[in-house]
Design an enzyme around this catalytic site. Structure first.
Site: not given
Ligand code: RFL
Ligand code: PHB
Length: 392
Positions: A72, A203, A294, A298, A386
């Site tokens: 994008h 957004y 979110p 980031k 961004y």
């Molecule tokens: P994770 O992905 O949470 O992975 C951690 C892993 O550790 C495991 N774990 C354990 N394993 C062994 N023993 C234990 N005691 C444990 N406790 C936990 C878990 O099962 C898991 O598999 O952390 P990590 O690797 O730091 O990654 C971070 C990202 O997952 C997170 O920041 C993003 O998903 C946030 N996020 C977004 N980030 C972006 O850069 N761009 C986005 O567009 C974006 N959109 C989002 C998001 C997060 C969202 N939610 C659901 C919070 C959109 C949403 C809706």
């Molecule tokens: C997504 O596609 O899940 C998404 C996109 C942009 C955001 C957060 C989540 O800021």
């Protein structure tokens, strides 16, 4: 059981770190509490910064992302039904974002790690970290057959997300300081089987609350709308969701293309940072050390940036015995973390409906929009944040 680097968590941080270390000849073992199937089915992030894409490509994990991800060149800010485009490509000197789902990134990384001899113990839960300030730290864990085991190592990487066990191994108060902000709203997220309604992410600011139009593939769309964090998914049948999303994104003839909704969930919005990110031989990375709302997209990208810094420190240590880069890990990583915290907070505060002081906040938000749409310098700041800073 022994390895050089014990990694807790097979999320983006743990998997990327394990593979980067492997490419530098350093052994690691990943302890992950969930099953491979559960990890590969969890719906989360979607936006990859330019430097995350570059990192994935560099380590040989970028092939499917290049083929199936969507590049994008801009995104849309929509206020009161009027659209204002942020031209990322132009403002951020060619840097852009790629929309590619987090669970697809994880599928690619797990497959690559297993193909190259990586050790991932799924359904193995870390229960405690021992002697992290000695040079022989250990991770206690329980296997899927309920056996208690220990993993001895040189270093522990706590990549276990916001609900993991690693952070607690840094003594709170005397060493660790936590910084928090909780927002009075959450996001209701859906996946729908429908064609895209827009070529770029939208957004939307609206008096009913924020909405975000994103995508996953030509026939699956990802959308969110601001909600009460204590609301229940069951209160939202499909028709009510579509009515809310349509109302918040309407204007200039725009209409969302609807379809069956096959996934619904509510997430709270939080900002959190733990300092320092290192204690003895324990290094926290990703959500284990910080959470962003979110809105700035980031979280996953910060996880990738952390482990980039950590992998460099560890490889310097194994190549030369120097702990200089490792000693700088927390300071280096936190600089980017706080920049991302600020940006995510700013995007959140510009776009969401606030329960109190709505009239003031609305005027302030319109002034922010005015700034971003009338000043190229301000728009450039948004675009550069961004698409993300280059990796340091
Ligand atoms: P994770 O992905 O949470 O992975 C951690 C892993 O550790 C495991 N774990 C354990 N394993 C062994 N023993 C234990 N005691 C444990 N406790 C936990 C878990 O099962 C898991 O598999 O952390 P990590 O690797 O730091 O990654 C971070 C990202 O997952 C997170 O920041 C993003 O998903 C946030 N996020 C977004 N980030 C972006 O850069 N761009 C986005 O567009 C974006 N959109 C989002 C998001 C997060 C969202 N939610 C659901 C919070 C959109 C949403 C809706
Ligand atoms: C997504 O596609 O899940 C998404 C996109 C942009 C955001 C957060 C989540 O800021």
């Amino acid at each position: 059981m022994r390895t050089q680097v014990a990694i807790i968590g097979a999320g983006p941080a743990g998997l990327l770190l394990s593979h980067m270390l492997h490419l530098r000849g350093i052994d690691s073992v990943i302890i992950e509490s969930r099953s491979r199937e559960a990890i590969e089915a969890t719906i989360r992030a979607g936006v990859l910064e330019q430097s995350t894409v570059d990192l994935m490509t560099e380590i040989g994990a970028g092939e499917r992302m290049k083929r199936e991800g969507f590049v994008h060149h801009g995104f849309e800010l929509r206020f009161a039904g009027r659209s204002h485009r942020i031209n990322l490509h132009d403002l951020a000197k060619g840097r852009v974002i790629t929309v590619y789902a987090q669970h697809e990134v994880l599928k690619d990384l797990i497959a690559l790690r297993l193909r190259t001899g990586g050790q991932i113990h799924f359904e193995a839960k870390a229960t405690g970290l021992e002697d992290v300030t000695s040079d022989q730290p250990r991770v206690r864990f329980t296997t899927k057959d309920d056996e208690d085991k220990e993993l001895a190592c040189d270093f522990i990487a706590g990549c276990d997300g916001s609900h993991g066990v690693s952070r607690a191994a840094i003594p709170e108060g005397s060493v660790r300081q936590d910084y928090f902000r909780v927002y009075p709203f959450g996001w209701f997220g859906i996946l729908a089987k429908a064609p895209p309604s827009s070529d770029e992410l939208i957004y939307a600011h609206h008096e009913r609350g924020f909405a975000l139009v994103s995508t996953r593939s030509p026939d699956v769309q990802r959308m969110y709308f601001q909600c009460d964090p204590n609301d229940a998914v069951d209160n939202w049948p499909d028709e009510r969701i579509w009515a809310e999303l349509q109302a918040r994104t309407a204007g200039e003839g725009f209409r969302l293309k609807e379809g069956p909704i096959f996934q619904k969930g509510i997430i709270p919005l939080r900002s959190f940072v733990c300092e320092p990110m290192q204690h003895g031989r324990l290094f926290l990375a990703g959500d284990a050390a910080h959470t962003v709302p979110p809105t700035g997209a980031k979280g996953l990208n910060l996880a990738a940036a952390d482990v980039h810094v950590l992998a460099r420190g560890l490889s310097a240590y194994y190549a030369t015995g120097s702990t200089e880069l490792l000693g700088d890990y927390s300071r280096t990583a936190l600089r980017r973390v706080w920049r991302a915290q600020h940006f995510s907070w700013w995007m959140t505060s510009m776009l969401h409906r606030f329960h109190e002081g709505t009239a003031f906040d609305l005027k302030r938000q319109l002034a922010e929009l005015d700034l971003v749409t009338s000043s190229r310098a301000a728009a450039t700041t948004v675009a550069e944040n961004y698409v993300g800073l280059p990796l340091t």
